[in-house]
Design an enzyme around this catalytic site. Structure first.
Site, short mmCIF file in Angstrom:
data_model
loop_
_atom_site.label_atom_id
_atom_site.label_comp_id
_atom_site.label_asym_id
_atom_site.label_seq_id
_atom_site.Cartn_x
_atom_site.Cartn_y
_atom_site.Cartn_z
NE ARG A 15 -1.08 2.57 2.77
CZ ARG A 15 -0.51 3.69 3.17
NH1 ARG A 15 -0.42 4.75 2.36
NH2 ARG A 15 0.04 3.78 4.37
CG ASP A 16 3.21 4.34 3.00
OD1 ASP A 16 3.31 5.18 2.11
OD2 ASP A 16 3.35 4.62 4.21
CG HIS A 207 3.92 4.74 9.19
ND1 HIS A 207 3.17 3.78 8.52
CD2 HIS A 207 4.27 5.65 8.25
CE1 HIS A 207 3.07 4.12 7.24
NE2 HIS A 207 3.73 5.24 7.05
CG HIS A 209 7.61 7.58 5.13
ND1 HIS A 209 7.37 7.12 3.86
CD2 HIS A 209 6.45 7.43 5.80
CE1 HIS A 209 6.10 6.72 3.76
NE2 HIS A 209 5.51 6.90 4.93
CB CYS A 240 2.93 10.23 1.29
SG CYS A 240 1.24 10.88 1.38
CG ASN A 249 6.70 3.16 4.69
OD1 ASN A 249 6.16 3.17 3.59
ND2 ASN A 249 6.12 3.59 5.78
P1 HMG Z 1 -12.94 14.55 -2.09
O1 HMG Z 1 -12.70 14.87 -3.53
O2 HMG Z 1 -12.86 15.65 -1.12
O3 HMG Z 1 -14.28 13.76 -1.82
O4 HMG Z 1 -11.91 13.41 -1.68
P2 HMG Z 1 -15.70 13.68 -2.41
O5 HMG Z 1 -16.50 12.96 -1.40
O6 HMG Z 1 -16.13 15.03 -2.89
O7 HMG Z 1 -15.55 12.71 -3.68
C1 HMG Z 1 -14.98 13.10 -4.90
C2 HMG Z 1 -14.96 11.92 -5.87
O8 HMG Z 1 -14.21 10.84 -5.30
C3 HMG Z 1 -16.35 11.37 -6.13
O9 HMG Z 1 -16.31 10.84 -7.44
C4 HMG Z 1 -16.45 10.23 -5.16
O10 HMG Z 1 -17.36 9.24 -5.56
C5 HMG Z 1 -15.03 9.68 -5.17
P3 HMG Z 1 -16.96 11.63 -8.68
O11 HMG Z 1 -18.39 11.86 -8.27
O12 HMG Z 1 -16.17 12.92 -8.80
O13 HMG Z 1 -16.75 10.69 -9.83
N1 HMG Z 1 -14.71 9.00 -3.91
C6 HMG Z 1 -14.22 7.76 -3.83
N2 HMG Z 1 -13.93 6.83 -4.76
C7 HMG Z 1 -13.45 5.64 -4.33
N3 HMG Z 1 -13.25 5.36 -3.03
C8 HMG Z 1 -13.52 6.25 -2.06
C9 HMG Z 1 -14.03 7.52 -2.46
N4 HMG Z 1 -14.40 8.61 -1.78
C10 HMG Z 1 -14.80 9.51 -2.66
N5 HMG Z 1 -13.30 5.96 -0.79
C11 HMG Z 1 -11.00 11.67 -0.35
C12 HMG Z 1 -11.80 12.96 -0.35
C13 HMG Z 1 -10.62 11.37 1.08
C14 HMG Z 1 -11.86 10.56 -0.91
C15 HMG Z 1 -9.75 11.88 -1.23
O14 HMG Z 1 -9.09 13.01 -0.77
C16 HMG Z 1 -8.84 10.70 -1.20
O15 HMG Z 1 -9.17 9.60 -1.66
N6 HMG Z 1 -7.63 10.89 -0.67
C17 HMG Z 1 -6.70 9.78 -0.55
C18 HMG Z 1 -5.42 10.29 -0.14
C19 HMG Z 1 -4.46 9.13 -0.01
O16 HMG Z 1 -4.76 7.97 -0.28
N7 HMG Z 1 -3.23 9.50 0.40
C20 HMG Z 1 -2.20 8.54 0.57
C21 HMG Z 1 -2.42 7.64 1.74
S1 HMG Z 1 -2.09 8.40 3.31
C22 HMG Z 1 -0.44 8.10 3.59
O17 HMG Z 1 0.26 7.58 2.75
C23 HMG Z 1 0.09 8.39 4.97
C24 HMG Z 1 0.32 7.14 5.82
O18 HMG Z 1 1.20 6.24 5.19
C25 HMG Z 1 0.91 7.55 7.17
C26 HMG Z 1 2.12 8.47 6.96
O19 HMG Z 1 3.15 8.06 6.45
O20 HMG Z 1 1.94 9.64 7.32
C27 HMG Z 1 -1.00 6.42 6.10
MG MG Z 2 3.30 6.39 5.19
#
Ligand code: HMG
Ligand code: MG
Length: 302
Positions: A15-16, A207, A209, A240, A249
């Site tokens: 995933r990450d 966690h 990186h 990320c 990571n």
């Molecule tokens: P948004 O645009 O604010 O949300 O996104 P929305 O509710 O207005 O939805 C917009 C569109 O996204 C719509 O589609 C929804 O249906 C779709 P449209 O009508 O435009 O065709 N949608 C989805 N589709 C599939 N699955 C869903 C979903 N939700 C909405 N769950 C949202 C808000 C949170 C969804 C968006 O910002 C997002 O997906 N962000 C993901 C960010 C991400 O994955 N970042 C990387 C992971 S975090 C990380 O790596 C850190 C970590 O490792 C810890 C660390 O190291 O710090 C965990």
């Molecule tokens: Mg991470």
């Protein structure tokens, strides 16, 4: 200072690690990677993210991955879930553990999940309630606990505040994340101690990186502080997409080598993880970022 004798390792590479790859990686490769890592003995593999494919295209095949992996009994397969839409997909994919992901920095919360910290907690509340109803484990990540790419310093009070709010949602585990790898060992103890005042230490994870090459030192400092859960990514994959310049990571092989040397039990077969690291690096067409992995692979070859 006495170190723990046993730790739980959570493999987050599928995933990450892969979420940040620009090239398209077929679901088959992801599935093989997850299966290899579980077979190597990781008790928990973060296999998927049910996020918007517009935001993170690489994770669009998460449903296929969860459907087609051969599961090993006892292994916990986790997926990121930002909202109820993601939860429905995670449920269909029969994930064991739902991971909500918030931040200790307002600026990062906006960039990563397009809402404030307070709004994110409200979205997570619905996800948490649904997870409890369906008897799923619930984990939460706290990004930018040691620093933020957009706002810089992150006060300890902000970490305490978000950990407390996540505890109130009923999380089983909380990840204290150094998203951009800026921490040094002296920073680890105050942040971890802050988190420990809000959440049982047994459920806190590190966690880290490895952007600035500090991750192993930070893990060692966390061990000294009593932390017993660590995240790592095979071959040091990743970064990320919403933290510019953030690299992967800490490499799983490097952490496992250190744990082995320290006599800390992980229950994981390091040789098998080295194989998995070589496998995914070959698929991606580049050398593994794990020092220990490359050293062990070279020794075998020669
Ligand atoms: P948004 O645009 O604010 O949300 O996104 P929305 O509710 O207005 O939805 C917009 C569109 O996204 C719509 O589609 C929804 O249906 C779709 P449209 O009508 O435009 O065709 N949608 C989805 N589709 C599939 N699955 C869903 C979903 N939700 C909405 N769950 C949202 C808000 C949170 C969804 C968006 O910002 C997002 O997906 N962000 C993901 C960010 C991400 O994955 N970042 C990387 C992971 S975090 C990380 O790596 C850190 C970590 O490792 C810890 C660390 O190291 O710090 C965990
Ligand atoms: Mg991470």
């Amino acid at each position: 200072m006495s170190l723990p004798r046993k730790v739980k390792m959570v493999e987050v590479g599928p995933r990450d690690g892969l979420q940040n790859e620009q090239q398209t990686i077929g679901a088959g490769v992801k599935i093989e990677l997850v299966e290899r890592l579980a077979a190597a003995g990781f008790p928990n593999v973060e296999a998927a993210a049910f996020v918007s494919p517009k935001w993170v295209p690489q994770m669009a095949t998460s449903g296929d991955v969860m459907r087609d992996i051969k599961r090993r009994p006892g292994v916990v397969y986790s997926a990121l879930v930002p909202n109820l839409k993601g939860f429905e997909a995670a449920l269909a994919g029969d994930v064991d553990e739902v991971v909500i992901f918030g931040a200790a920095s307002e600026a990062f919360s906006q960039k990563n999940i397009n809402c404030s910290i307070a709004e994110s907690i409200e979205r997570f509340r619905e996800v948490a309630e649904a997870a409890k109803r369906h008897r799923k484990r619930l984990r939460a990540a706290v990004s930018c606990a040691f620093g933020c790419p957009y706002q810089g310093e992150v006060p300890l009070a902000a970490v305490a505040d978000v950990v407390r709010r996540l505890r109130e949602l009923g999380c089983d585990e909380i990840d204290i994340a150094d998203t951009i790898g800026v921490a040094t060992p002296d920073k680890v103890r105050p942040v971890m101690e802050t988190a420990m005042r809000e959440f049982p230490i047994e459920g806190l994870s590190g966690h880290f990186h490895d952007t600035y090459g500090q991750a192993l030192a930070n893990i060692y400092a966390s061990l000294e502080a009593g932390i017993t859960i660590f995240h790592s990514s095979v071959a040091g994959l990743g970064g990320c997409p919403y933290a510019k310049g953030a690299t992967g990571n800490v490499a799983s092989e490097d952490v496992l080598y250190m744990m082995q040397g320290l006599g800390i039990d992980t229950g994981i077969d390091l040789d098998a993880v080295v194989d998995a690291g070589q496998f995914i690096s070959a698929q991606l067409g580049r050398k593994s970022a794990s020092r220990a992995g490359n050293a062990m692979a070279a020794r075998r070859g020669g």
